[in-house]
Structures are given as structure tokens and as C-alpha cells.
Design a protein around this motif. Structure first.
Motif, short mmCIF file in Angstrom:
data_model
loop_
_atom_site.label_atom_id
_atom_site.label_comp_id
_atom_site.label_asym_id
_atom_site.label_seq_id
_atom_site.Cartn_x
_atom_site.Cartn_y
_atom_site.Cartn_z
N LEU A 273 9.89 22.86 77.30
CA LEU A 273 9.72 24.32 77.12
C LEU A 273 8.56 24.70 76.20
O LEU A 273 8.16 25.86 76.18
CB LEU A 273 11.02 24.95 76.61
CG LEU A 273 12.14 25.09 77.65
CD1 LEU A 273 13.37 25.72 77.01
CD2 LEU A 273 11.70 25.91 78.85
N ILE A 274 8.02 23.74 75.45
CA ILE A 274 6.87 24.10 74.61
C ILE A 274 5.55 23.80 75.30
O ILE A 274 4.49 24.14 74.81
CB ILE A 274 6.87 23.37 73.23
CG1 ILE A 274 7.02 21.87 73.41
CG2 ILE A 274 7.93 23.94 72.31
CD1 ILE A 274 6.69 21.06 72.17
N SER A 275 5.64 23.12 76.44
CA SER A 275 4.36 22.74 77.07
C SER A 275 3.96 23.74 78.15
O SER A 275 4.71 24.61 78.50
CB SER A 275 4.47 21.35 77.68
OG SER A 275 5.47 21.33 78.65
N SER B 51 35.80 25.05 69.96
CA SER B 51 34.37 25.00 70.26
C SER B 51 34.17 24.96 71.77
O SER B 51 34.75 24.11 72.45
CB SER B 51 33.73 23.77 69.62
OG SER B 51 32.39 23.67 70.04
N ILE B 52 33.36 25.89 72.24
CA ILE B 52 33.02 25.94 73.67
C ILE B 52 31.54 25.59 73.79
O ILE B 52 30.70 26.10 73.04
CB ILE B 52 33.27 27.36 74.24
CG1 ILE B 52 34.75 27.72 74.11
CG2 ILE B 52 32.81 27.45 75.69
CD1 ILE B 52 35.06 29.19 74.36
N VAL B 53 31.25 24.69 74.72
CA VAL B 53 29.85 24.33 74.97
C VAL B 53 29.57 24.52 76.46
O VAL B 53 30.25 23.95 77.31
CB VAL B 53 29.57 22.85 74.57
CG1 VAL B 53 28.10 22.51 74.83
CG2 VAL B 53 29.92 22.61 73.10
N HIS B 54 28.57 25.34 76.74
CA HIS B 54 28.16 25.57 78.13
C HIS B 54 26.93 24.71 78.43
O HIS B 54 25.97 24.72 77.63
CB HIS B 54 27.80 27.03 78.36
CG HIS B 54 28.90 27.99 78.03
ND1 HIS B 54 30.00 28.18 78.85
CD2 HIS B 54 29.09 28.82 76.97
CE1 HIS B 54 30.80 29.08 78.31
NE2 HIS B 54 30.28 29.49 77.16
N ILE B 55 26.95 24.02 79.55
CA ILE B 55 25.77 23.26 79.94
C ILE B 55 24.93 24.15 80.84
O ILE B 55 25.23 24.38 82.02
CB ILE B 55 26.13 21.93 80.64
CG1 ILE B 55 27.12 21.12 79.78
CG2 ILE B 55 24.85 21.12 80.89
CD1 ILE B 55 26.66 20.78 78.36
N SER B 56 23.88 24.69 80.26
CA SER B 56 22.93 25.53 80.99
C SER B 56 21.79 24.63 81.44
O SER B 56 22.00 23.50 81.89
CB SER B 56 22.48 26.69 80.10
OG SER B 56 21.47 27.45 80.71
N SER B 57 20.56 25.08 81.27
CA SER B 57 19.39 24.31 81.73
C SER B 57 18.13 24.98 81.19
O SER B 57 18.14 26.18 80.88
CB SER B 57 19.34 24.34 83.26
OG SER B 57 18.11 23.87 83.74
N VAL B 58 17.05 24.21 81.14
CA VAL B 58 15.76 24.85 80.83
C VAL B 58 15.44 25.93 81.86
O VAL B 58 14.68 26.86 81.58
CB VAL B 58 14.61 23.81 80.77
CG1 VAL B 58 14.73 22.93 79.55
CG2 VAL B 58 14.54 22.96 82.05
N GLU B 59 16.06 25.81 83.05
CA GLU B 59 15.85 26.84 84.08
C GLU B 59 16.36 28.21 83.62
O GLU B 59 15.95 29.24 84.15
CB GLU B 59 16.58 26.45 85.38
CG GLU B 59 15.98 25.26 86.07
CD GLU B 59 14.58 25.51 86.63
OE1 GLU B 59 14.34 26.62 87.13
OE2 GLU B 59 13.75 24.59 86.55
N GLY B 60 17.24 28.23 82.64
CA GLY B 60 17.73 29.50 82.11
C GLY B 60 16.67 30.25 81.32
O GLY B 60 16.82 31.44 81.03
N PHE B 61 15.61 29.54 80.96
CA PHE B 61 14.48 30.16 80.25
C PHE B 61 13.23 30.26 81.11
O PHE B 61 12.45 31.20 80.98
CB PHE B 61 14.10 29.34 79.00
CG PHE B 61 15.10 29.42 77.89
CD1 PHE B 61 15.27 30.60 77.18
CD2 PHE B 61 15.88 28.32 77.57
CE1 PHE B 61 16.18 30.67 76.15
CE2 PHE B 61 16.80 28.40 76.54
CZ PHE B 61 16.96 29.57 75.83
N LYS B 62 13.02 29.24 81.94
CA LYS B 62 11.76 29.11 82.67
C LYS B 62 12.06 28.71 84.11
O LYS B 62 12.30 27.54 84.39
CB LYS B 62 10.93 28.02 81.96
CG LYS B 62 9.56 27.79 82.49
CD LYS B 62 8.88 26.72 81.62
CE LYS B 62 7.58 26.26 82.23
NZ LYS B 62 6.95 25.18 81.44
N GLU C 233 4.20 15.13 83.81
CA GLU C 233 2.97 15.68 83.21
C GLU C 233 3.27 16.87 82.30
O GLU C 233 2.54 17.16 81.37
CB GLU C 233 2.03 16.18 84.32
CG GLU C 233 1.14 15.11 84.90
CD GLU C 233 0.52 15.57 86.21
OE1 GLU C 233 0.32 16.80 86.39
OE2 GLU C 233 0.27 14.69 87.07
N ASN C 234 4.35 17.56 82.61
CA ASN C 234 4.70 18.77 81.85
C ASN C 234 5.76 18.54 80.77
O ASN C 234 6.25 19.49 80.17
CB ASN C 234 5.17 19.87 82.81
CG ASN C 234 4.01 20.41 83.61
OD1 ASN C 234 3.13 21.09 83.07
ND2 ASN C 234 3.95 20.05 84.88
#
Ligand SMILES: NC(=O)c1ccc[n+]([C@@H]2O[C@H](COP(=O)([O-])OP(=O)(O)OC[C@H]3O[C@@H](n4cnc5c(N)ncnc54)[C@H](OP(=O)(O)O)[C@@H]3O)[C@@H](O)[C@H]2O)c1
Length: 259
Positions: A257-259, A145-156, A217-218
Motif C-alpha cells: 500500500l505504500i508503493s 475481541s473481533i477480528v475481520h479479515i479484509s484485504s488491501v483491496e479494501g483500500f486500493k 514489482e509492486n
């Protein structure tokens, strides 16, 4: 039938993990989580002194860890890390690609090609190379199992964090590509996208009250995370409990990410 059939899926007894960037923050919490569930953990950071100090804490709690200095931007260090892990524990089942860098906050047009290469090397190429180096051992052990630690920055992307966001988006696609090609070896690859977590890495954000207020706030949960709040997800993805999850991205972001 056993009464703890599902619980057993989380057991990591006999498994060997490598966690990069484990001397503090999210990597340290994930390493601790894996050890608590029974894994032997190769913990790494650039500084042998820092990683030895963390190992001492782990030994006191009875965990089996092996501290190794490794700069993930140096390919020869990555080769040595994998050889060292195999020599010490006989193989590798779990790889957590956690170490990363973000040396600047600046407008995208002011970022240099040299910086682009440096960040790509540490934040993306290291995860690519280390995964490739661990694959053979995972194949021999009939899975991994490989787990990469990305970030919400990878989407937004946030303004000022552009190259970091580009790197983190690349990790998400790296996991999908690995999942597609390595599923036949029972090697899974997934991604965790943390939101704002209180660590040294993000201190420029949370030490500035105005910036922190803006983030809060976000965030529907109205607060940043602590590093331990990333560990349970990593244990799940590393373990048999997630045996049918691959190529997937999991956010742990308080709802950001939903806000
Ligand atoms: N904190 C957040 O808000 C946040 C949010 C989303 C994603 N993330 C991601 O979470 C991961 C961990 O970040 P963190 O917040 O836990 O950071 P941190 O507390 O600053 O810890 C970073 C760890 O990585 C090691 N490290 C740094 N550069 C390295 C290199 N070139 N080679 C090997 N090890 C290196 C550090 O040790 P040495 O300095 O001794 O090498 C340390 O152990 C990163 O991938 C980051 O992008 C963090």
C-alpha cells in the motif's frame, strides 16, 4: 514484579475462539496460532469432512479444537455455530471473521445484482450477523475481541475485483462502527488487511507468472506472503496484548500500500 508481564498479555489460555474458513489458508494458520497460544478454537468451513481432517492434525499437536460445518452465507448455520460453540466451551471470547468468496474476475459493469447480493451476504453480512450473535456471550464474559479479515483491496481496488473491494472496504467500516458502539462492553473490533497471500483463494493471481511478476514489482518486500505470516497479527489482536487497540486496521502486505 513478574519478569514476563508483557509476554503474559499474549496468553490465550482459557479463551474460546471461533474462526470461520479455517480448513485451509489464512484461517487455518490463524486457528493454529490461537491454539498455540492456548485458546480453545471452534474451527469451521462449509465441509464437515475438510474441517474434521484439519481437526485431526490439530489434535495430534495437542490442541483443543472443535470442528463445525458452517456456511457463513446461511444465517441458520451462523446461529447453530454460536449455540454449538457455547454448548461445547461455555462462551466465546474471540471471533475471527475470515471466510470469504470471490467467484469472478470481471469488469464492474458486467457484474450482476445477484452477484452483488451473494458477495455482500457472504463477505459482509455474515461478519455483521456472527458478531451480533457473539456479542451477548462476550458481554457476559466482560469483553471480547473481533477480528475481520479484509484485504488491501479494501483500500486500493484492482481492476476485475471491484465487488470484492467494495465488500472489503465495508468490513473496515463495520469494525469501526462495532468499536464505537461496543467499546463500553470491552468488546474490541479490528481489521487485518493482507496483501497477496499464497492460498487457494488467490491462486488465479499467483499461478499466472506474468500477474505474479506484476504484483511482486509492486510489493517492496518483492514477494507474496505465506498464510502463517498473518497469524501473529491475529494472535496479537485476539489477545490482551492489544487491549487498547480497537477500530483499527492493520495491513500485512509487504509494503504494497505504500508503493
Ligand atoms: N489469499 C490472499 O491473497 C488474500 C489477500 C487478502 C485477503 N484475503 C482474505 O483472507 C481470507 C481467507 O482467504 P484465504 O486466502 O485463506 O482462502 P482459502 O485458502 O481459499 O480458504 C478459504 C476458507 O474459507 C472457507 N470458506 C469458503 N467459503 C465459505 C463459506 N461460504 N462459508 C464458510 N466457509 C467458507 C473454505 O473452506 P470450504 O471451501 O470447505 O468452505 C476455507 O476454509 C478471506 O477473507 C480473503 O478475502 C486473502
Amino acid at each position: 514484579m513478574s519478569g514476563d508481564r508483557i509476554k503474559k498479555g499474549f496468553d490465550l489460555t482459557g479463551k474460546v475462539a471461533i474462526v470461520t474458513g479455517a480448513s485451509r489458508g489464512i484461517g487455518e494458520s490463524i486457528a493454529r496460532g490461537l491454539a498455540e497460544f492456548g485458546a480453545k478454537v471452534v474451527i469451521t468451513s462449509r465441509s464437515q469432512e475438510s474441517i474434521d481432517a484439519i481437526a485431526e492434525n490439530f489434535y495430534k499437536d495437542g490442541f483443543d479444537v472443535h470442528p463445525v460445518a458452517c456456511h457463513v452465507g446461511d444465517e441458520s448455520n451462523l446461529h447453530q455455530l454460536v449455540e454449538n460453540a457455547i454448548q461445547k466451551y461455555g462462551g466465546i471470547d474471540i471471533l475471527i471473521n475470515n471466510a470469504a468468496t470471490n467467484p469472478v474476475y470481471s469488469p464492474i459493469e458486467e457484474m450482476s445484482g445477484e452477484l452483488f447480493d451473494k458477495m455482500m451476504n457472504i463477505n459482509v453480512k455474515a461478519a455483521f450477523t456472527l458478531s451480533n450473535l457473539c456479542l451477548k456471550s462476550m458481554q457476559i464474559r466482560s469483553g471480547g475481541s473481533i477480528v475481520h479479515i479484509s484485504s488491501v483491496e479494501g483500500f486500493k481496488p484492482s481492476a476485475g475485483l471491484s465487488l470484492y473491494s467494495v465488500n472489503k472496504a465495508a468490513l473496515i467500516m463495520l469494525a469501526k462502527a462495532q468499536a464505537k458502539e461496543w467499546g463500553r462492553y470491552n468488546v474490541r473490533s479490528n481489521v487485518i488487511c493482507p496483501g497477496l497471500v499464497k492460498t487457494k483463494f488467490s491462486s488465479a493471481l499467483w499461478k499466472n507468472q506474468k500477474v505474479l511478476d506484476h504484483w511482486n514489482e509492486n510489493i517492496p518486500l518483492n514477494r507474496m506472503a505465506n498464510p502463517d505470516e498473518m497469524a501473529g497479527l491475529a494472535v496479537f489482536l485476539a489477545s490482551g496484548a492489544s487491549s487498547y487497540c480497537t477500530g483499527t486496521t492493520f495491513t500485512a502486505d509487504g509494503g504494497y500500500l505504500i508503493s
